[in-house]
Design a protein around this motif. Structure first.
Motif, PDB file in Angstrom:
ATOM      1  N   ASN A  71      13.220  53.228 130.783  1.00  0.00           N
ATOM      2  CA  ASN A  71      11.931  52.755 131.312  1.00  0.00           C
ATOM      3  C   ASN A  71      11.302  53.797 132.231  1.00  0.00           C
ATOM      4  N   GLY A 103       7.935  47.395 132.701  1.00  0.00           N
ATOM      5  CA  GLY A 103       8.978  48.424 132.767  1.00  0.00           C
ATOM      6  C   GLY A 103       9.632  48.531 134.139  1.00  0.00           C
ATOM      7  N   ASN A 151       7.944  56.108 131.314  1.00  0.00           N
ATOM      8  CA  ASN A 151       6.773  56.108 132.199  1.00  0.00           C
ATOM      9  C   ASN A 151       6.379  57.537 132.558  1.00  0.00           C
ATOM     10  N   GLU A 162       4.838  59.206 129.539  1.00  0.00           N
ATOM     11  CA  GLU A 162       3.489  58.706 129.266  1.00  0.00           C
ATOM     12  C   GLU A 162       2.491  59.265 130.275  1.00  0.00           C
ATOM     13  N   ARG A 199      -2.234  51.188 132.597  1.00  0.00           N
ATOM     14  CA  ARG A 199      -2.233  51.953 131.380  1.00  0.00           C
ATOM     15  C   ARG A 199      -2.782  51.049 130.283  1.00  0.00           C
TER      16      ARG A 199
END
Ligand SMILES: Nc1ncnc2c1ncn2[C@@H]1O[C@H](COP(=O)(O)OP(=O)(O)O)[C@@H](O)[C@H]1O
Ligand SMILES: [Mg+2]
Length: 471
Positions: free
Chosen positions: A367, A434, A371, A374, A427
């Motif tokens: 997770n 997450g 993140n 991303e 997002r």
């Protein structure tokens, strides 16, 4: 549920009765000693009177036997001896009984141990002995005059037995009476209210959603009253909490159903659009990838919400884990291995072994790394060496595993709702689950998940207790 003669009340009655009986025995011993002493004193006194009478007679030997016998019988004595100034006089029954075992009782010894021992001696050794009662003839100027009364122990023994019986009966009566009164008092004040509380608790626990079972407090203001009030408040709280929980669970179920249907519908749309993409109309070729992307995101969203709902609260199953290897695996799952723009540095030492649930911990790492990936991928300028780093450090109470990146940092919305499920996402297509899940999993291992801003970038620290560090 205790019946009327079990539990608290029986213990109470038994204790009270025992205490009263103990007190009564403690009183009985000195009083029986006193009783015997005064009984003997009475006999001695008669003896003294008789001796005084004799003293006035010049020649004792000449007194008719009938007269002395009368005198002795009235004192209940076998013989009386009177000593003064070295001379002594004796009168005795004409037919003196056979000599038997004799004991001497000196009336000038009046301390309690002697009195009590004497009484117990008389009670236990029966009445077949002869007693010699010894005392001063306490007339004026007769300081050294001594009287001795000899008599059978039987009447003393019988009287002591009768006295003891009386006391025993009285004690028993008193004990029963006091215990009864105390029991009634205590049971009205304590046992009945406590039983009411116990019964209420048992009944309420069986059916906590029945508001009629919530206890009605009485106006008492003592401890029992407080307990009643607190219990009533607690039961009311539990009642409303349970109702709330049921409503939430119902809502959650509805959301899960809607979400499930939504995902199925979206999956069909996904398959349809897959076929649409295959058509070679130039317009479709231009629009279709965006359609496909939106649907993919929607499906992923629905899927992760479903997963959150299904995520059972299974406690961690810790096993020894090679931390560096686990981080490597997680990086692959997070899409960080051989990434075109992002470098991944595993700075965990080779020799770190921890005792943790590898599956749950991998979810935390994935997770956090996802993140980071991303956030980095979303950066317009990818030229300055984007990097994700996993590091390990010991602390005074344990150790910290950190996942850091040199990206844009947390957006305000994410910072304000850090670790709050469904709220923290900043997002498009994010669920905000997450970090919330990661924190839950770390907490289940006894650790904490913390966030530190970097310039530039973000760092998340997983701090775990020393007990989970094997080497
Ligand atoms: N390393 C990071 N760098 C920048 N922003 C981050 C980072 N990690 C998390 N975030 C922000 O926190 C938000 C919440 O993250 P998360 O709880 O994983 O939910 P989701 O990923 O579904 O949005 C993300 O939407 C993102 O904006
Ligand atoms: Mg995320």
């Amino acid at each position: 549920m205790p019946g009327p003669f079990s539990g608290l009340s029986v213990k109470l009655i038994a204790t009270i009765t025992l205490v009263i009986l103990a007190v009564e025995v403690a009183i009985y011993l000195p009083s029986v000693g006193n009783y015997r002493q005064s009984w003997l004193n009475d006999r001695l006194r008669i003896g003294i009177v008789a001796a005084r009478v004799l003293d006035t007679v010049p020649d004792v030997m000449n007194i008719p036997a009938m007269l002395t016998d009368n005198l002795l019988n009235s004192a209940g004595a076998i013989a009386i001896v009177y000593r003064r100034n070295g001379s002594s006089q004796l009168i005795e029954l004409d037919e003196a009984p056979m000599p038997r075992e004799a004991i001497t009782i000196d009336m000038r010894q009046t301390d309690y141990p002697t009195l009590i021992m004497g009484a117990l001696d008389t009670l236990s050794h029966g009445g077949d002995r002869v007693i010699r009662i010894l005392g001063n003839s306490d007339g004026a100027g007769d300081a050294d005059a001594e009287v001795e009364v000899l008599m059978n122990e039987t009447p003393l023994h019988d009287d002591l037995i009768a006295y003891s019986w009386n006391i025993a009966l009285l004690s028993l009566l008193l004990a029963v009476l006091i215990a009864g009164v105390l029991y009634i008092l205590v049971s009205r004040l304590l046992i009945v209210p406590i039983r009411r509380l116990t019964e209420n608790m048992v009944a309420y626990r069986m059916n906590p959603e029945n508001a009629a079972l919530i206890i009605a407090p009485t106006p008492r203001r003592d401890e029992i009253g407080i307990v009643e009030n607190e219990l009533a408040a607690m039961e009311t709280d539990i009642f409303s909490m349970l109702r709330q929980r049921r409503h939430l669970a119902d809502l959650g179920l509805a959301v899960a159903k809607i979400n499930h249907d939504l995902r199925n519908t979206l999956t069909s749309a996904q398959m349809l659009s897959d076929q649409v993409v295959a058509l070679d109309d130039p317009k479709i070729q231009r629009l279709a990838p965006r359609l496909l992307h939106s649907i993919d995101k929607a499906v992923a969203f629905a899927q992760s919400v479903l997963d959150y709902g299904r995520q059972s609260g299974t406690p961690p199953k810790p096993v020894p884990v090679d931390l560096r290897a686990l981080i490597d695996e997680s990086a692959i799952d997070a899409g960080l291995r051989s990434h075109p723009d992002i470098a991944f540095a595993n700075e965990i030492p080779d020799d770190v072994t921890v005792r943790l649930d590898p599956e749950q911990l991998a979810r935390v790492f994935v997770n956090l790394m996802k993140n980071a990936r991303e956030a980095l991928e979303a950066m317009p300028d990818k030229s300055h060496g984007l990097k994700v780093t996993a590091a390990f450090a010991k602390t005074p109470t344990g150790y910290t595993i950190s996942i850091a990146d040199n990206g844009p940092g947390l957006p305000p919305r994410a910072r304000d709702n850090l670790f709050v499920a469904f709220e923290g996402s900043a997002r498009a297509g994010g669920t905000g689950l997450g970090l919330a899940i990661a924190r839950e999993l770390v907490a289940a291992h006894g650790g904490t998940l913390g966030y530190t801003p970097l310039t530039p970038g973000t760092r998340f620290d997983i701090t775990l207790p020393a007990a989970t560090l094997l080497a």
